[in-house]
Write an enzyme that holds these catalytic residues in place. Structure first.
Site, PDB file in Angstrom:
ATOM      1  N   ASP A  41       0.830  -1.218   0.000  1.00  0.00           N
ATOM      2  CA  ASP A  41       0.000   0.000   0.000  1.00  0.00           C
ATOM      3  C   ASP A  41       0.864   1.268   0.000  1.00  0.00           C
ATOM      4  OD1 ASP A  41      -2.332  -1.445   0.088  1.00  0.00           O
ATOM      5  OD2 ASP A  41      -2.844  -0.952   2.155  1.00  0.00           O
ATOM      6  N   ARG A  50      -1.223  -0.658  -8.641  1.00  0.00           N
ATOM      7  CA  ARG A  50      -2.577  -0.216  -8.287  1.00  0.00           C
ATOM      8  C   ARG A  50      -2.577   1.321  -8.301  1.00  0.00           C
ATOM      9  NH1 ARG A  50      -3.966  -1.137  -2.273  1.00  0.00           N
ATOM     10  NH2 ARG A  50      -4.200  -3.323  -2.851  1.00  0.00           N
TER      11      ARG A  50
HETATM   12  P1  FDA Z   1     -13.955   9.587  -5.049  1.00  0.00           P
HETATM   13  O1  FDA Z   1     -13.925   9.455  -3.553  1.00  0.00           O
HETATM   14  O2  FDA Z   1     -13.295  10.746  -5.706  1.00  0.00           O
HETATM   15  O3  FDA Z   1     -15.456   9.506  -5.490  1.00  0.00           O
HETATM   16  C1  FDA Z   1     -15.787   9.753  -6.849  1.00  0.00           C
HETATM   17  C2  FDA Z   1     -17.134   9.207  -7.145  1.00  0.00           C
HETATM   18  O4  FDA Z   1     -17.174   7.780  -6.901  1.00  0.00           O
HETATM   19  C3  FDA Z   1     -18.233   9.757  -6.296  1.00  0.00           C
HETATM   20  O5  FDA Z   1     -18.630  11.019  -6.734  1.00  0.00           O
HETATM   21  C4  FDA Z   1     -19.312   8.679  -6.474  1.00  0.00           C
HETATM   22  O6  FDA Z   1     -19.907   8.794  -7.726  1.00  0.00           O
HETATM   23  C5  FDA Z   1     -18.475   7.417  -6.455  1.00  0.00           C
HETATM   24  N1  FDA Z   1     -18.400   6.906  -5.080  1.00  0.00           N
HETATM   25  C6  FDA Z   1     -17.358   7.006  -4.235  1.00  0.00           C
HETATM   26  N2  FDA Z   1     -17.652   6.423  -3.051  1.00  0.00           N
HETATM   27  C7  FDA Z   1     -18.916   5.976  -3.159  1.00  0.00           C
HETATM   28  C8  FDA Z   1     -19.806   5.309  -2.277  1.00  0.00           C
HETATM   29  N3  FDA Z   1     -19.472   5.019  -1.014  1.00  0.00           N
HETATM   30  N4  FDA Z   1     -21.026   4.978  -2.732  1.00  0.00           N
HETATM   31  C9  FDA Z   1     -21.419   5.303  -3.988  1.00  0.00           C
HETATM   32  N5  FDA Z   1     -20.611   5.943  -4.860  1.00  0.00           N
HETATM   33  C10 FDA Z   1     -19.398   6.282  -4.460  1.00  0.00           C
HETATM   34  N6  FDA Z   1      -5.323   5.263  -0.863  1.00  0.00           N
HETATM   35  C11 FDA Z   1      -4.027   5.450  -0.513  1.00  0.00           C
HETATM   36  O7  FDA Z   1      -3.618   6.582  -0.259  1.00  0.00           O
HETATM   37  N7  FDA Z   1      -3.173   4.376  -0.465  1.00  0.00           N
HETATM   38  C12 FDA Z   1      -3.560   3.119  -0.776  1.00  0.00           C
HETATM   39  O8  FDA Z   1      -2.755   2.190  -0.724  1.00  0.00           O
HETATM   40  C13 FDA Z   1      -4.925   2.922  -1.161  1.00  0.00           C
HETATM   41  N8  FDA Z   1      -5.382   1.680  -1.488  1.00  0.00           N
HETATM   42  C14 FDA Z   1      -6.651   1.555  -2.014  1.00  0.00           C
HETATM   43  C15 FDA Z   1      -7.078   0.316  -2.469  1.00  0.00           C
HETATM   44  C16 FDA Z   1      -8.327   0.199  -3.070  1.00  0.00           C
HETATM   45  C17 FDA Z   1      -8.754  -1.126  -3.598  1.00  0.00           C
HETATM   46  C18 FDA Z   1      -9.169   1.346  -3.187  1.00  0.00           C
HETATM   47  C19 FDA Z   1     -10.501   1.254  -3.852  1.00  0.00           C
HETATM   48  C20 FDA Z   1      -8.766   2.546  -2.687  1.00  0.00           C
HETATM   49  C21 FDA Z   1      -7.519   2.670  -2.088  1.00  0.00           C
HETATM   50  N9  FDA Z   1      -7.095   3.876  -1.555  1.00  0.00           N
HETATM   51  C22 FDA Z   1      -5.779   4.026  -1.181  1.00  0.00           C
HETATM   52  C23 FDA Z   1      -8.076   4.986  -1.331  1.00  0.00           C
HETATM   53  C24 FDA Z   1      -8.121   5.945  -2.489  1.00  0.00           C
HETATM   54  O9  FDA Z   1      -6.929   6.681  -2.543  1.00  0.00           O
HETATM   55  C25 FDA Z   1      -9.292   6.928  -2.382  1.00  0.00           C
HETATM   56  O10 FDA Z   1      -9.177   7.642  -1.199  1.00  0.00           O
HETATM   57  C26 FDA Z   1     -10.646   6.272  -2.399  1.00  0.00           C
HETATM   58  O11 FDA Z   1     -10.705   5.178  -3.267  1.00  0.00           O
HETATM   59  C27 FDA Z   1     -11.703   7.297  -2.847  1.00  0.00           C
HETATM   60  O12 FDA Z   1     -11.483   7.719  -4.170  1.00  0.00           O
HETATM   61  P2  FDA Z   1     -12.364   7.191  -5.408  1.00  0.00           P
HETATM   62  O13 FDA Z   1     -11.446   7.049  -6.570  1.00  0.00           O
HETATM   63  O14 FDA Z   1     -13.045   5.948  -5.013  1.00  0.00           O
HETATM   64  O15 FDA Z   1     -13.397   8.274  -5.767  1.00  0.00           O
END
Ligand code: FDA
Length: 320
Positions: A146, A196
């Site tokens: 991570d 990732r």
């Molecule tokens: P973001 O939070 O920007 O959301 C964009 C859109 O996605 C929203 O507007 C909505 O449409 C949809 N959405 C998001 N959450 C939703 C919900 N609960 N329900 C419905 N829709 C939703 N970070 C890090 O710093 N180090 C790491 O090692 C990791 N590892 C990691 C592994 C995996 C498998 C994931 C999925 C994430 C991580 N992260 C991480 C976290 C990552 O950096 C980030 O903070 C979160 O994934 C949130 O960003 P998103 O890209 O999901 O979209």
């Protein structure tokens, strides 16, 4: 609603994620613990393995993370190593058939939980990570390292480089909010690499990281294109429909089949969407955390999305 990084409460929640005082208060509350299960299936290995079996039956791949970070003593790192060794023994008991493509079983590790930030910690984290990687290789599971806050990035990438000499399929995570990441993607997208890509979950200063959602999204799309056009195996970690649609179209553009990349989401988030993507033939991996040390992880989920925070507050009010 697209509110990541523009959520006004995000800085306060991320600061709270690092506060021992707030952690003590929230961790003692039984109510909080019961709400945490939305994102963390349980503290014990049995609970996480129950969740793993259900996810595998749903056609998903999994990556399990033993919660813990920023430890203060080497003994804590030993506890983490032992938790992973026990988890990997449980993976072996699943007796999954070998597959040619993506391994369905993965573990995610945090180097700060293996001693990275202690004095002499890089060497300690490397030694501990090697023990885990050896056990994972024997269990037929992948390992993903991570990404934590930006002060650890150089050290983490150096340790991953070292691990990959012995265990070439060790993967790592790059965070699109960091200015450096597009260049890191170009450097790390060679044959055999597994990266990732996520947006990034920590509170980072403007000198090193994009601050607005639009800038972060644009960076994510640039990084994604670099990874898809590279020779490695991109792992698209996002719940964002725009990022997922882009991943699917960049993959087609780069001549990749559905086995040549995967989508990753967190346990308890957009579960129906994860199942729908599996139905489309996409490889979906669910990241499943477990353990007692859920506080930092839980607070980062609240900071990500006001809806998560509202759910938490409503549940508190509704259950008083
Ligand atoms: P973001 O939070 O920007 O959301 C964009 C859109 O996605 C929203 O507007 C909505 O449409 C949809 N959405 C998001 N959450 C939703 C919900 N609960 N329900 C419905 N829709 C939703 N970070 C890090 O710093 N180090 C790491 O090692 C990791 N590892 C990691 C592994 C995996 C498998 C994931 C999925 C994430 C991580 N992260 C991480 C976290 C990552 O950096 C980030 O903070 C979160 O994934 C949130 O960003 P998103 O890209 O999901 O979209």
């Amino acid at each position: 609603m697209s509110l990541t990084l523009t959520n006004p409460l995000r800085p306060a929640l991320l600061a709270a994620a690092r506060s021992e005082r707030i952690e003590r208060t929230l961790s003692r509350s039984r109510l909080t613990r019961s709400l945490v299960t939305r994102f963390v299936p349980g503290a014990a290995e049995d609970a996480v393995m129950d969740a793993v079996r259900k996810l595998l039956a749903d056609g998903r791949a999994i990556s399990v993370d033993y919660l813990g970070e920023d430890i203060s003593e080497a003994a804590e790192a030993e506890t983490t190593v032992n938790a992973y060794l026990s988890l990997l023994a449980a993976y072996r008991r699943l007796e999954l058939p070998a597959t040619n493509g993506a391994r369905r079983l993965e573990i995610s590790i945090k180097l700060s939980a293996l001693g990275q930030s202690l004095p002499g910690g890089e060497e300690l984290a490397l030694v501990n990570a090697r023990i885990i990687c050896q056990a994972a290789a024997e269990a037929g599971a992948w390992v993903n390292v991570d990404a934590e806050d930006h002060t650890t990035t150089d050290s983490t990438l150096a340790i991953v480089r070292e691990l990959r000499r012995e265990f070439p399929d060790v993967a790592t995570v790059l965070q699109a909010y960091l200015h450096r990441t597009e260049a890191d993607c170009a450097e790390l997208s060679g044959t055999g690499s597994r990266i990732r890509l996520c947006k990034g979950a920590y509170s980072e200063p403007a000198e090193v990281a994009f601050q607005g959602k639009d800038e972060v999204d644009a960076s994510y799309l640039r990084c994604l294109r670099v990874l898809m056009q590279g020779e490695g195996y991109p792992m698209v970690a996002s719940h964002d429909p725009q990022m997922i649609a882009a991943a699917q179209s960049y993959a087609v553009e780069a001549g990749r089949g559905t086995d040549d990349y995967e989508i990753q989401m967190l346990f308890g988030i957009r579960d129906a969407e994860q199942t729908r993507l599996v139905g489309e033939g996409v490889t979906v991996r669910t990241y499943v955390p477990f353990g007692d040390d859920w506080y930092g992880y839980f607070m980062r989920r609240l900071a990500e999305r006001p809806a998560n925070l509202i759910f938490f507050l409503r549940s508190l009010v509704g259950r008083k």
